[in-house]
Design an enzyme around this catalytic site. Structure first.
Site, PDB file in Angstrom:
ATOM      1  N   TYR A 112     120.377 -20.690 -50.944  1.00 29.75           N
ATOM      2  CA  TYR A 112     120.867 -19.164 -51.257  1.00 29.75           C
ATOM      3  C   TYR A 112     122.537 -19.262 -51.938  1.00 29.75           C
ATOM      4  CZ  TYR A 112     121.183 -14.126 -50.948  1.00 29.75           C
ATOM      5  OH  TYR A 112     121.352 -12.827 -51.152  1.00 29.75           O
ATOM      6  N   LYS A 167      91.376 -12.715 -53.628  1.00 36.56           N
ATOM      7  CA  LYS A 167      91.292 -13.416 -54.648  1.00 36.56           C
ATOM      8  C   LYS A 167      92.553 -14.299 -54.697  1.00 36.56           C
ATOM      9  CE  LYS A 167      88.042 -11.395 -57.247  1.00 36.56           C
ATOM     10  NZ  LYS A 167      86.711 -11.980 -57.603  1.00 36.56           N
ATOM     11  N   GLU A 209      91.626  -7.353 -62.261  1.00 39.12           N
ATOM     12  CA  GLU A 209      90.447  -7.337 -61.412  1.00 39.12           C
ATOM     13  C   GLU A 209      89.898  -6.066 -60.932  1.00 39.12           C
ATOM     14  OE1 GLU A 209      89.246 -10.256 -59.881  1.00 39.12           O
ATOM     15  OE2 GLU A 209      87.650  -9.047 -59.426  1.00 39.12           O
ATOM     16  N   ASP A 235      86.631  -9.674 -64.079  1.00 41.43           N
ATOM     17  CA  ASP A 235      85.234  -9.237 -64.110  1.00 41.43           C
ATOM     18  C   ASP A 235      84.450  -9.373 -65.508  1.00 41.43           C
ATOM     19  OD1 ASP A 235      85.070  -8.000 -61.408  1.00 41.43           O
ATOM     20  OD2 ASP A 235      86.958  -7.499 -62.138  1.00 41.43           O
ATOM     21  N   ASN A 373      82.479 -15.226 -59.876  1.00 41.61           N
ATOM     22  CA  ASN A 373      83.762 -15.836 -60.920  1.00 41.61           C
ATOM     23  C   ASN A 373      84.584 -16.537 -59.871  1.00 41.61           C
ATOM     24  OD1 ASN A 373      84.913 -13.641 -59.254  1.00 41.61           O
ATOM     25  ND2 ASN A 373      84.559 -12.243 -61.057  1.00 41.61           N
TER      26      ASN A 373
HETATM   27  N1  LIG Z   1      79.199 -12.226 -59.246  1.00 41.78           N
HETATM   28  C1  LIG Z   1      80.202 -12.053 -59.816  1.00 41.78           C
HETATM   29  O1  LIG Z   1      81.145 -13.036 -60.206  1.00 41.78           O
HETATM   30  C2  LIG Z   1      80.627 -10.659 -60.429  1.00 41.78           C
HETATM   31  C3  LIG Z   1      81.667 -10.378 -61.489  1.00 41.78           C
HETATM   32  C4  LIG Z   1      82.089  -9.237 -61.744  1.00 41.78           C
HETATM   33  C5  LIG Z   1      81.435  -8.408 -61.342  1.00 41.78           C
HETATM   34  N2  LIG Z   1      80.281  -8.387 -60.486  1.00 41.78           N
HETATM   35  C6  LIG Z   1      79.473  -7.067 -60.020  1.00 41.78           C
HETATM   36  O2  LIG Z   1      78.913  -6.636 -61.044  1.00 41.78           O
HETATM   37  C7  LIG Z   1      78.944  -5.004 -60.775  1.00 41.78           C
HETATM   38  C8  LIG Z   1      79.591  -4.388 -62.038  1.00 41.78           C
HETATM   39  O3  LIG Z   1      80.861  -4.623 -62.012  1.00 41.78           O
HETATM   40  P1  LIG Z   1      81.773  -4.232 -63.366  1.00 41.78           P
HETATM   41  O4  LIG Z   1      83.268  -4.635 -63.304  1.00 41.78           O
HETATM   42  O5  LIG Z   1      81.052  -4.566 -64.576  1.00 41.78           O
HETATM   43  O6  LIG Z   1      81.737  -2.412 -63.111  1.00 41.78           O
HETATM   44  P2  LIG Z   1      81.539  -1.346 -64.113  1.00 41.78           P
HETATM   45  O7  LIG Z   1      81.616  -0.254 -63.571  1.00 41.78           O
HETATM   46  O8  LIG Z   1      82.538  -1.887 -65.624  1.00 41.78           O
HETATM   47  O9  LIG Z   1      80.116  -1.666 -65.175  1.00 41.78           O
HETATM   48  C9  LIG Z   1      79.061  -1.459 -64.469  1.00 41.78           C
HETATM   49  C10 LIG Z   1      77.997  -0.743 -65.478  1.00 41.78           C
HETATM   50  O10 LIG Z   1      76.552  -0.512 -65.074  1.00 41.78           O
HETATM   51  C11 LIG Z   1      75.972   0.844 -65.564  1.00 41.78           C
HETATM   52  N3  LIG Z   1      74.972   1.152 -64.424  1.00 41.78           N
HETATM   53  C12 LIG Z   1      75.283   1.619 -63.323  1.00 41.78           C
HETATM   54  N4  LIG Z   1      74.266   2.094 -62.954  1.00 41.78           N
HETATM   55  C13 LIG Z   1      73.095   1.776 -63.798  1.00 41.78           C
HETATM   56  C14 LIG Z   1      71.650   1.901 -63.916  1.00 41.78           C
HETATM   57  N5  LIG Z   1      71.276   2.382 -62.859  1.00 41.78           N
HETATM   58  N6  LIG Z   1      71.069   1.447 -65.004  1.00 41.78           N
HETATM   59  C15 LIG Z   1      71.634   0.898 -65.944  1.00 41.78           C
HETATM   60  N7  LIG Z   1      72.957   0.794 -65.897  1.00 41.78           N
HETATM   61  C16 LIG Z   1      73.846   1.258 -64.873  1.00 41.78           C
HETATM   62  C17 LIG Z   1      77.170   1.334 -65.580  1.00 41.78           C
HETATM   63  O11 LIG Z   1      77.060   2.486 -66.520  1.00 41.78           O
HETATM   64  C18 LIG Z   1      78.439   0.595 -66.232  1.00 41.78           C
HETATM   65  O12 LIG Z   1      78.271   0.366 -67.689  1.00 41.78           O
HETATM   66  C19 LIG Z   1      79.475  -4.868 -59.281  1.00 41.78           C
HETATM   67  O13 LIG Z   1      78.691  -4.768 -58.623  1.00 41.78           O
HETATM   68  C20 LIG Z   1      80.346  -6.140 -59.412  1.00 41.78           C
HETATM   69  O14 LIG Z   1      80.490  -6.383 -57.772  1.00 41.78           O
HETATM   70  C21 LIG Z   1      79.776  -9.466 -59.868  1.00 41.78           C
HETATM   71  O1  LIG Z   2      84.838 -10.348 -56.200  1.00 40.65           O
HETATM   72  C1  LIG Z   2      83.746 -11.043 -56.295  1.00 40.65           C
HETATM   73  O2  LIG Z   2      83.329 -11.471 -55.387  1.00 40.65           O
HETATM   74  C2  LIG Z   2      83.187 -10.886 -57.677  1.00 40.65           C
HETATM   75  C3  LIG Z   2      83.619 -10.015 -58.530  1.00 40.65           C
HETATM   76  O3  LIG Z   2      84.948 -10.056 -58.999  1.00 40.65           O
HETATM   77  C4  LIG Z   2      83.036  -8.619 -58.321  1.00 40.65           C
HETATM   78  O4  LIG Z   2      83.895  -7.886 -58.608  1.00 40.65           O
HETATM   79  O5  LIG Z   2      82.099  -8.608 -57.643  1.00 40.65           O
HETATM   80 MG   LIG Z   3      85.854  -8.318 -59.364  1.00 38.15          MG
END
Ligand SMILES: NC(=O)c1ccc[n+]([C@@H]2O[C@H](COP(=O)([O-])OP(=O)(O)OC[C@H]3O[C@@H](n4cnc5c(N)ncnc54)[C@H](O)[C@@H]3O)[C@@H](O)[C@H]2O)c1
Ligand SMILES: O=C(O)C[C@H](O)C(=O)O
Ligand SMILES: [Mg+2]
Length: 439
Positions: A112, A167, A209, A235, A373
């Site tokens: 410091y 995260k 995020e 995402d 992710n």
């Molecule tokens: N496994 C991973 O690493 C990971 C990473 C990112 C997001 N995700 C998951 O993906 C999901 C979406 O995240 P996002 O950031 O893309 O959200 P987002 O809100 O940007 O997208 C969701 C989309 O789904 C559509 N949708 C919702 N209900 C629907 C239905 N019944 N039929 C058709 N389309 C429908 C919405 O209109 C929207 O366009 C979340 O549950 C998140 O946890 C997982």
């Molecule tokens: O947070 C996670 O586990 C993955 C992703 O970023 C999500 O939004 O679902």
């Molecule tokens: Mg996320």
């Protein structure tokens, strides 16, 4: 639908006699409880106390299991039930600490005043030196507006803080980056962009995020264009990188050529659109999608994808299904075609449980816990910071996908996230491409 959202630890006392633990686990298992770790807390001459971690789908089911264990009687007792997840979050998951010890006045003067003033002057003359003499070069802002937290929806930025801290914990654990959660109380793109730009001096990179679509697209594009440091919406691109890696691994095991397969994306939000674009960039000929929002379908078509009318049509037509809607249980087992690859990636609960998809005939299935992710974003950012990259390019993302696929054991879709090799491989592969881009 089995959601396995409730995680609790039962503290159970049994008379120290063989067979009693079996009775307890059977009682829990018979009611659908998913048993995790069992640790022995105390072995006495007459009784043994164990901590049994269980996952189940509802509080009602939990109550039934506790009752069933109590009914076993024979001296078997449930001493208490604890919510370990909430307990683990008390005080938050992260903490800022000094890298230098401060024990003497000499230390104090070095760390410091007055020593620090010389460092300030060096940086004043050469601002780039901040990467060397401060933590900036290894620090990433984790920014959310709380509009699409996991699949929980627009729950607000403060409610999203546990995810942002999570995260940050992953950044630290896997690649030694300091992640700083930043919660925004606006989701207006102009305000978000302006706020991030004004605080960006402190950071080597920006991880966006859980910012919902469609405003996430404009925010990321503008920040990428206007900031001289890497910006990535996790995402979108972190998810797309890991999804492509999982599908490459599935195709390798099934001896199928991915470029010739028809990919179907359910939900064309932040994750969905980026996944489609990643598949198209990889050379997949036909990428179809469905969404309940017409504007989301238009976006897919603009990028060269095919919009379908219904989820059933998509399930009928496509070989590889990826779902990111946030809607648990959306995909019915009877829609699954034999031999399909199904990645139901919504967190905390998938569109279809992998076990159900496999039982319905899928060749490969996974959820968002394993195809997550976390396999991508830590290594991608570490590589970008290591080489001083000004942006994260499409080629860097492809390199990350291929590295993750290389680390995936044959017959599986994703490597274990705790396998340090994955993060090291991602860092090395992404660095190589970033260095080539710089030439
Ligand atoms: N496994 C991973 O690493 C990971 C990473 C990112 C997001 N995700 C998951 O993906 C999901 C979406 O995240 P996002 O950031 O893309 O959200 P987002 O809100 O940007 O997208 C969701 C989309 O789904 C559509 N949708 C919702 N209900 C629907 C239905 N019944 N039929 C058709 N389309 C429908 C919405 O209109 C929207 O366009 C979340 O549950 C998140 O946890 C997982
Ligand atoms: O947070 C996670 O586990 C993955 C992703 O970023 C999500 O939004 O679902
Ligand atoms: Mg996320």
């Amino acid at each position: 639908m089995m959601e396995r959202n409730i995680v609790r630890t039962l503290i159970v006392e049994t008379p120290s006699k063989p067979g009693n633990l079996g009775k307890v686990t059977t009682a829990i298992g018979d009611l659908g409880g998913d048993i995790g770790e069992i640790t022995t807390a105390k072995i006495g001459p007459f009784t043994t106390v164990r901590k049994i971690s269980i996952q189940c789908e509802s509080t009602d089911q939990l109550k039934q299991m506790i009752e069933a264990v109590k009914q076993l009687d024979n001296g078997i007792k449930v001493l208490s039930v604890s919510d370990d997840v909430l307990l683990a979050h008390e005080g938050g998951k992260i903490h800022m600490s000094s890298r230098l010890d401060i024990r003497s006045l000499a230390d104090l003067r070095r760390v410091y005043t007055p020593g620090v003033a010389d460092v300030c002057r060096v940086i004043q003359e050469q601002p780039d030196k901040a990467r060397l003499y401060t933590s900036k070069g290894n620090t990433v802002a984790i920014v959310t507006d709380g509009t699409a937290v996991l699949g929980l929806g627009n729950i607000g930025a403060i409610a999203g803080m546990p995810v942002m801290e999570g995260k940050a914990a992953l950044f630290d654990r896997f690649v030694g980056i300091s992640g700083i959660p930043i919660l925004l109380n606006t989701s207006d793109p102009d305000e978000v962009v302006e706020t991030i730009k004004r605080i960006s001096l402190s950071f080597g990179g920006i991880l966006l995020e859980d910012i919902g679509s469609p405003h996430c697209f404009e925010i990321e594009e503008r920040l990428k264009a206007e900031l001289p440091i890497p910006v990535m919406h996790d995402d979108q691109h972190g998810t797309a990188v890991v999804t492509l890696a999982a599908v490459i691994s599935a195709c390798r095991a099934a001896e199928v050529e991915l470029e010739q397969a028809v990919v179907g994306q359910v939900g064309l939000g932040a994750a969905g659109i980026a996944i489609c674009r990643r598949f198209m960039a990889y050379g997949v000929k036909e990428v179809c999608g469905v969404d309940r929002e017409p504007t989301a379908l238009d976006r897919l078509v603009q990028y060269g994808g095919t919009a379908l009318n219904s989820l059933e049509d998509l399930m009928q037509k496509c070989d590889i299904i990826v779902a990111t809607t946030g809607v648990a249980g959306l995909i019915r087992p009877e829609w699954v075609r034999k031999g399909q690859v199904i990645l139901a990636l919504s967190n905390p609960n998938p569109e279809i449980e992998p076990e159900k998809a496999l039982a319905a005939g899928a060749a490969f299935a996974a959820d968002g816990r394993s195809v997550n992710n976390v396999l991508g974003f830590p290594g991608i950012f570490k590589a970008a910071l290591n080489v001083g990259a000004k942006e994260i390019t499409a080629d860097m993302l492809t390199a990350a996908s291929k590295a993750i696929a290389r680390c995936t054991p044959l017959g599986e879709l994703a490597p274990h996230p705790l396998d340090p090799k994955v993060h090291i491989e991602v860092i090395e592969a992404v660095e190589r491409v970033a260095l080539m881009d710089r030439k």
